[in-house]
Design a protein around this motif. Structure first.
Motif, short mmCIF file in Angstrom:
data_model
loop_
_atom_site.label_atom_id
_atom_site.label_comp_id
_atom_site.label_asym_id
_atom_site.label_seq_id
_atom_site.Cartn_x
_atom_site.Cartn_y
_atom_site.Cartn_z
N LEU A 1 98.61 1.70 47.61
CA LEU A 1 97.80 0.70 48.30
C LEU A 1 98.57 -0.61 48.44
CD1 LEU A 1 95.07 -0.09 49.52
CD2 LEU A 1 94.40 -0.83 47.26
N VAL A 2 99.27 -1.00 47.40
CA VAL A 2 100.04 -2.25 47.45
C VAL A 2 101.16 -2.13 48.49
CG1 VAL A 2 101.56 -3.76 46.14
CG2 VAL A 2 99.49 -2.88 45.09
N CYS A 3 101.78 -0.96 48.57
CA CYS A 3 102.89 -0.76 49.51
C CYS A 3 102.42 -0.89 50.96
CB CYS A 3 103.53 0.60 49.30
SG CYS A 3 104.37 0.74 47.72
N ILE A 4 101.31 -0.28 51.29
CA ILE A 4 100.82 -0.35 52.68
C ILE A 4 100.39 -1.76 53.05
CG2 ILE A 4 98.44 0.34 52.23
CD1 ILE A 4 100.13 1.78 55.16
N VAL A 5 99.78 -2.46 52.13
CA VAL A 5 99.36 -3.84 52.38
C VAL A 5 100.60 -4.72 52.58
CG1 VAL A 5 98.25 -5.86 51.36
CG2 VAL A 5 97.15 -3.63 51.22
N LEU A 6 101.60 -4.53 51.74
CA LEU A 6 102.83 -5.30 51.86
C LEU A 6 103.54 -5.01 53.18
CD1 LEU A 6 104.62 -7.32 50.40
CD2 LEU A 6 105.80 -5.41 49.35
N LYS A 7 103.59 -3.74 53.57
CA LYS A 7 104.22 -3.35 54.84
C LYS A 7 103.49 -3.98 56.02
CE LYS A 7 106.63 -0.84 57.75
NZ LYS A 7 108.02 -1.07 58.02
N LEU A 8 102.16 -3.89 56.04
CA LEU A 8 101.39 -4.47 57.14
C LEU A 8 101.53 -5.99 57.20
CD1 LEU A 8 98.18 -2.28 56.96
CD2 LEU A 8 100.02 -2.17 58.65
N PHE A 9 101.56 -6.63 56.04
CA PHE A 9 101.74 -8.08 56.01
C PHE A 9 103.12 -8.46 56.55
CE2 PHE A 9 103.17 -11.91 53.75
CZ PHE A 9 102.22 -12.80 54.22
N ALA A 10 104.15 -7.71 56.15
CA ALA A 10 105.51 -8.00 56.62
C ALA A 10 105.60 -7.83 58.14
CB ALA A 10 106.51 -7.08 55.93
N CYS A 11 104.98 -6.79 58.68
CA CYS A 11 104.99 -6.57 60.13
C CYS A 11 104.29 -7.71 60.86
CB CYS A 11 104.34 -5.25 60.46
SG CYS A 11 105.33 -3.82 59.99
N ALA A 12 103.15 -8.14 60.33
CA ALA A 12 102.41 -9.23 60.96
C ALA A 12 103.22 -10.52 60.95
CB ALA A 12 101.07 -9.42 60.26
N VAL A 13 103.84 -10.82 59.85
CA VAL A 13 104.65 -12.04 59.74
C VAL A 13 105.84 -11.98 60.70
CG1 VAL A 13 106.17 -13.32 58.19
CG2 VAL A 13 103.92 -12.61 57.41
N GLN A 14 106.48 -10.82 60.79
CA GLN A 14 107.62 -10.68 61.70
C GLN A 14 107.19 -10.86 63.15
OE1 GLN A 14 109.19 -6.86 60.65
NE2 GLN A 14 109.90 -7.56 58.66
N GLN A 15 106.05 -10.30 63.51
CA GLN A 15 105.56 -10.45 64.88
C GLN A 15 105.27 -11.91 65.20
OE1 GLN A 15 104.99 -8.21 67.43
NE2 GLN A 15 106.08 -6.70 66.24
N LYS A 16 104.63 -12.61 64.28
CA LYS A 16 104.26 -14.01 64.53
C LYS A 16 105.46 -14.95 64.46
CE LYS A 16 100.60 -15.43 65.11
NZ LYS A 16 99.99 -15.68 66.40
N LEU A 17 106.26 -14.84 63.42
CA LEU A 17 107.34 -15.80 63.22
C LEU A 17 108.56 -15.51 64.07
CD1 LEU A 17 107.15 -16.42 59.37
CD2 LEU A 17 106.16 -17.77 61.21
N VAL A 18 108.93 -14.25 64.17
CA VAL A 18 110.14 -13.91 64.91
C VAL A 18 109.80 -13.61 66.37
CG1 VAL A 18 112.08 -12.31 65.07
CG2 VAL A 18 111.25 -13.03 62.84
N GLY A 19 108.86 -12.71 66.60
CA GLY A 19 108.55 -12.26 67.94
C GLY A 19 108.04 -13.34 68.86
N GLU A 20 107.12 -14.14 68.40
CA GLU A 20 106.56 -15.20 69.24
C GLU A 20 107.60 -16.25 69.60
OE1 GLU A 20 103.05 -17.18 67.95
OE2 GLU A 20 101.78 -15.46 68.34
N ARG A 21 108.41 -16.61 68.65
CA ARG A 21 109.40 -17.67 68.90
C ARG A 21 110.53 -17.20 69.81
NH1 ARG A 21 109.65 -21.05 63.26
NH2 ARG A 21 107.41 -21.25 63.09
N LEU A 22 111.00 -15.97 69.61
CA LEU A 22 112.10 -15.47 70.44
C LEU A 22 111.62 -14.92 71.77
CD1 LEU A 22 114.37 -13.68 67.82
CD2 LEU A 22 114.62 -15.96 68.79
N GLY A 23 110.34 -14.57 71.87
CA GLY A 23 109.81 -13.97 73.09
C GLY A 23 109.79 -14.89 74.29
N SER A 24 109.87 -16.17 74.07
CA SER A 24 109.83 -17.10 75.19
C SER A 24 111.23 -17.51 75.66
CB SER A 24 109.04 -18.35 74.80
OG SER A 24 109.65 -18.98 73.70
N ARG A 25 112.26 -17.08 74.96
CA ARG A 25 113.63 -17.43 75.34
C ARG A 25 114.13 -16.50 76.43
NH1 ARG A 25 117.28 -18.14 70.16
NH2 ARG A 25 118.78 -18.11 71.85
N ASP A 26 114.67 -17.08 77.50
CA ASP A 26 115.13 -16.28 78.64
C ASP A 26 116.28 -15.35 78.29
OD1 ASP A 26 113.24 -17.27 80.37
OD2 ASP A 26 114.51 -18.92 81.06
#
Length: 67
Positions: free
Chosen positions: A1-26
């Motif tokens: 249970l801890v592993c799946i929660v940690l994995k989902l949290f890491a994916c969410a953080v990567q999407q928000k912090l990395v994906g959103e910021r780099l997604g607007s760069r041409d």
């Protein structure tokens, strides 16, 4: 249970912090290829309302970085 929660949290953080910021760069968008016909077709299918077989196949099998 801890592993799946940690994995989902890491994916969410990567999407928000990395994906959103780099997604607007041409330069990143050109490298990923969001301007190509394949990604334009994927975008068209994903924008349709509801859930279809094609949409499921794209979400399961297509690359997830530009979407």
């Amino acid at each position: 249970l801890v592993c799946i929660v940690l994995k989902l949290f890491a994916c969410a953080v990567q999407q928000k912090l990395v994906g959103e910021r780099l997604g607007s760069r041409d330069d990143i968008r050109m490298a990923v290829g969001v301007h190509r016909p394949f990604m334009r077709a994927v975008e068209t299918v994903l924008r349709r309302p509801g859930l279809s077989f094609g949409k499921c196949m794209i979400l399961c099998g297509a690359p997830d970085w530009p979407v």
